[in-house]
Write a protein that holds these residues in place. Structure first.
Motif, PDB file in Angstrom:
ATOM      1  N   LEU A  44      18.356 116.789  93.967  1.00 38.30           N
ATOM      2  CA  LEU A  44      18.121 115.687  93.030  1.00 38.30           C
ATOM      3  C   LEU A  44      18.533 116.113  91.608  1.00 38.30           C
ATOM      4  CD1 LEU A  44      17.085 112.888  93.746  1.00 38.30           C
ATOM      5  CD2 LEU A  44      14.863 113.524  92.820  1.00 38.30           C
ATOM      6  N   LYS A  45      18.291 117.379  91.286  1.00 41.15           N
ATOM      7  CA  LYS A  45      18.717 117.894  89.978  1.00 41.15           C
ATOM      8  C   LYS A  45      20.238 117.916  89.875  1.00 41.15           C
ATOM      9  CE  LYS A  45      14.588 120.736  89.294  1.00 41.15           C
ATOM     10  NZ  LYS A  45      14.039 122.121  89.174  1.00 41.15           N
ATOM     11  N   LYS A  46      20.906 118.253  90.977  1.00 44.14           N
ATOM     12  CA  LYS A  46      22.376 118.245  91.002  1.00 44.14           C
ATOM     13  C   LYS A  46      22.892 116.822  90.800  1.00 44.14           C
ATOM     14  CE  LYS A  46      26.365 119.683  93.827  1.00 44.14           C
ATOM     15  NZ  LYS A  46      27.107 118.411  93.925  1.00 44.14           N
ATOM     16  N   PHE A  47      22.222 115.852  91.433  1.00 41.70           N
ATOM     17  CA  PHE A  47      22.607 114.453  91.244  1.00 41.70           C
ATOM     18  C   PHE A  47      22.484 114.060  89.776  1.00 41.70           C
ATOM     19  CE2 PHE A  47      21.106 109.995  90.922  1.00 41.70           C
ATOM     20  CZ  PHE A  47      22.268 109.356  91.324  1.00 41.70           C
ATOM     21  N   GLU A  48      21.405 114.456  89.145  1.00 44.44           N
ATOM     22  CA  GLU A  48      21.220 114.147  87.726  1.00 44.44           C
ATOM     23  C   GLU A  48      22.321 114.780  86.878  1.00 44.44           C
ATOM     24  OE1 GLU A  48      16.450 113.485  87.137  1.00 44.44           O
ATOM     25  OE2 GLU A  48      17.178 115.554  87.106  1.00 44.44           O
ATOM     26  N   ILE A  53      22.280 110.343  85.609  1.00 44.68           N
ATOM     27  CA  ILE A  53      21.202 109.412  85.950  1.00 44.68           C
ATOM     28  C   ILE A  53      19.907 110.182  86.164  1.00 44.68           C
ATOM     29  CG2 ILE A  53      20.379 107.778  87.706  1.00 44.68           C
ATOM     30  CD1 ILE A  53      23.358 107.139  88.264  1.00 44.68           C
ATOM     31  N   HIS A  54      18.850 109.771  85.515  1.00 44.59           N
ATOM     32  CA  HIS A  54      17.536 110.389  85.726  1.00 44.59           C
ATOM     33  C   HIS A  54      16.969 109.901  87.050  1.00 44.59           C
ATOM     34  CE1 HIS A  54      13.552 111.953  85.123  1.00 44.59           C
ATOM     35  NE2 HIS A  54      13.036 110.730  85.209  1.00 44.59           N
ATOM     36  N   ALA A  55      16.494 110.832  87.899  1.00 47.99           N
ATOM     37  CA  ALA A  55      16.013 110.462  89.234  1.00 47.99           C
ATOM     38  C   ALA A  55      14.585 110.933  89.463  1.00 47.99           C
ATOM     39  CB  ALA A  55      16.929 111.055  90.307  1.00 47.99           C
ATOM     40  N   THR A  56      13.805 110.095  90.135  1.00 54.55           N
ATOM     41  CA  THR A  56      12.443 110.456  90.533  1.00 54.55           C
ATOM     42  C   THR A  56      12.347 110.364  92.058  1.00 54.55           C
ATOM     43  OG1 THR A  56      11.590 108.182  90.415  1.00 54.55           O
ATOM     44  CG2 THR A  56      11.526 109.508  88.390  1.00 54.55           C
ATOM     45  N   LEU A  57      11.410 111.118  92.636  1.00 59.56           N
ATOM     46  CA  LEU A  57      11.245 111.136  94.091  1.00 59.56           C
ATOM     47  C   LEU A  57       9.790 110.908  94.460  1.00 59.56           C
ATOM     48  CD1 LEU A  57      12.404 111.681  96.939  1.00 59.56           C
ATOM     49  CD2 LEU A  57      11.986 114.121  96.550  1.00 59.56           C
TER      50      LEU A  57
END
Length: 350
Positions: A44-48, A53-57
């Motif tokens: 998810l950090k790599k995606f950000e 884009i800020h991502a939450t899980l």
């Protein structure tokens, strides 16, 4: 750059490259909900980092829980992960939105056998995430003679000394299929008498169980808290790494093959970001990172180059040729059949 006349594979790669280039400057937020312990935080950090884009899980423990969450207000999530057996339910309830495939050039990366799937033939609502099997695991150090037969019998009719040391998954979907296999009943039966056979089997098993629980399956078996657990093959792999005496069973009566999927809820707030995430997850190196973490296979061509060799060496993950005929893919049952199994589950859990 002109890409219209390029061969399909090159064209898809070029489109993916253009998409990534634009993603690098993207802004926004993505609210992602997935099964517990089923997605690597570092991915998810790599995606950000890749997209800006800020991502939450967020996490849930079953398809039923996800269904209830979306019914209560799906705007909280932009991407969710429903299983194959629940896609029709989610679509009929109007809880998923149709995908804009023009935003998903990496659909071209799907392996051939995943390009048309019975529950969503045109990928109108979903793209595959990870896939595996739902069998059960036992501790051979506790089994009489060190080994059980490859059947659902030890799970549904465990030895007396296993009483209170067996756990079943807390989902009608996960329990119904193997119970029908062992009872010799069509899993799509519409016959109340046949359904009663399944209920009787599970009611007989119930007093022997420690609990119904779909969370903590890895920790429970790895720690030796219980001696047998209905379990997904990837969860077994992770538990076995901590307790070598564990054995994963491919029951001769059949074992459910499942495919979990990425989908966008109807009321998602950040649809643009959701599409970027789905397309990003269909890049081989990204989905491979999910496979390496969760220990399940995926549907993306080229991901093998980035996957851990240990996954291919484990027969629980890489099904042996002589067990392939035991794999039972999802069957789309009638509303009457689904209503019948829901009644059975309600009676069981009273």
């Amino acid at each position: 750059m002109t890409i219209r006349r390029l061969p399909l594979a090159i064209k898809a790669a070029a489109l993916a490259g253009l998409t990534l280039a634009s993603q690098a400057h993207a802004e926004g937020t993505l609210h992602f909900a997935n099964w517990s312990d089923y997605f690597p935080p570092e991915l998810l950090k790599k995606f950000e980092k890749d997209t800006g884009i800020h991502a939450t899980l967020d996490a849930y423990d079953s398809n039923e829980t996800l269904l209830a969450k979306l019914k209560a207000g799906g705007g909280a999530y932009d991407v969710v992960v429903p299983s194959d057996s629940f896609i029709e339910i989610f679509v009929k309830e109007g809880l998923l939105q149709k995908l804009d495939k023009s935003q998903l050039p990496n659909l071209a990366n799907l392996k051939d056998k995943f390009k048309t799937l019975s529950y969503d033939p045109g990928h109108d609502y979903t793209v595959p995430y990870l896939w595996g099997t739902t069998g059960y695991t036992y501790d051979s150090a506790k089994a009489p003679g060190g080994k059980f037969e490859e059947s659902w019998k030890p799970f549904f009719e465990p030895p007396e000394d296993f009483k209170g040391k067996v756990v079943a998954l807390n989902s009608v979907d996960d329990m119904w299929a193997p119970a029908t296999y062992y009872a010799g009943v069509d899993e799509c039966t519409e016959d109340p008498k046949e359904a009663q056979k399944v209920l009787d089997l599970m009611l007989k098993q119930k007093p022997l169980l420690a609990m119904y629980n779909s969370d903590g399956t890895i920790e429970r078996m790895a720690a030796g808290e219980v001696w047998m657990h209905q379990q997904w093959n990837g969860a077994y792999h992770r538990a076995h790494a901590q307790r070598a005496s564990l054995v994963y069973v491919y029951p001769k009566e059949g074992i459910r093959l499942f495919i979990d999927n990425l989908a966008i809820p109807k009321d998602a707030t950040n649809v643009k970001e959701a599409n970027i995430f789905l397309n990003w997850m269909m890049q081989p190196e990204n989905i491979a990172a999910a496979s390496n973490f969760a220990k399940y296979n995926n549907a993306i061509t080229g991901s093998e180059k980035f996957m851990d060799k240990e996954l291919f060496d484990d027969p629980a993950i890489n099904t042996p040729a002589d067990k392939l005929d035991r794999l039972k893919p999802f069957k789309l049952c009638s509303p009457k059949s689904l209503a019948l199994r829901a009644k059975v589950w309600t009676k069981l859990k009273k």
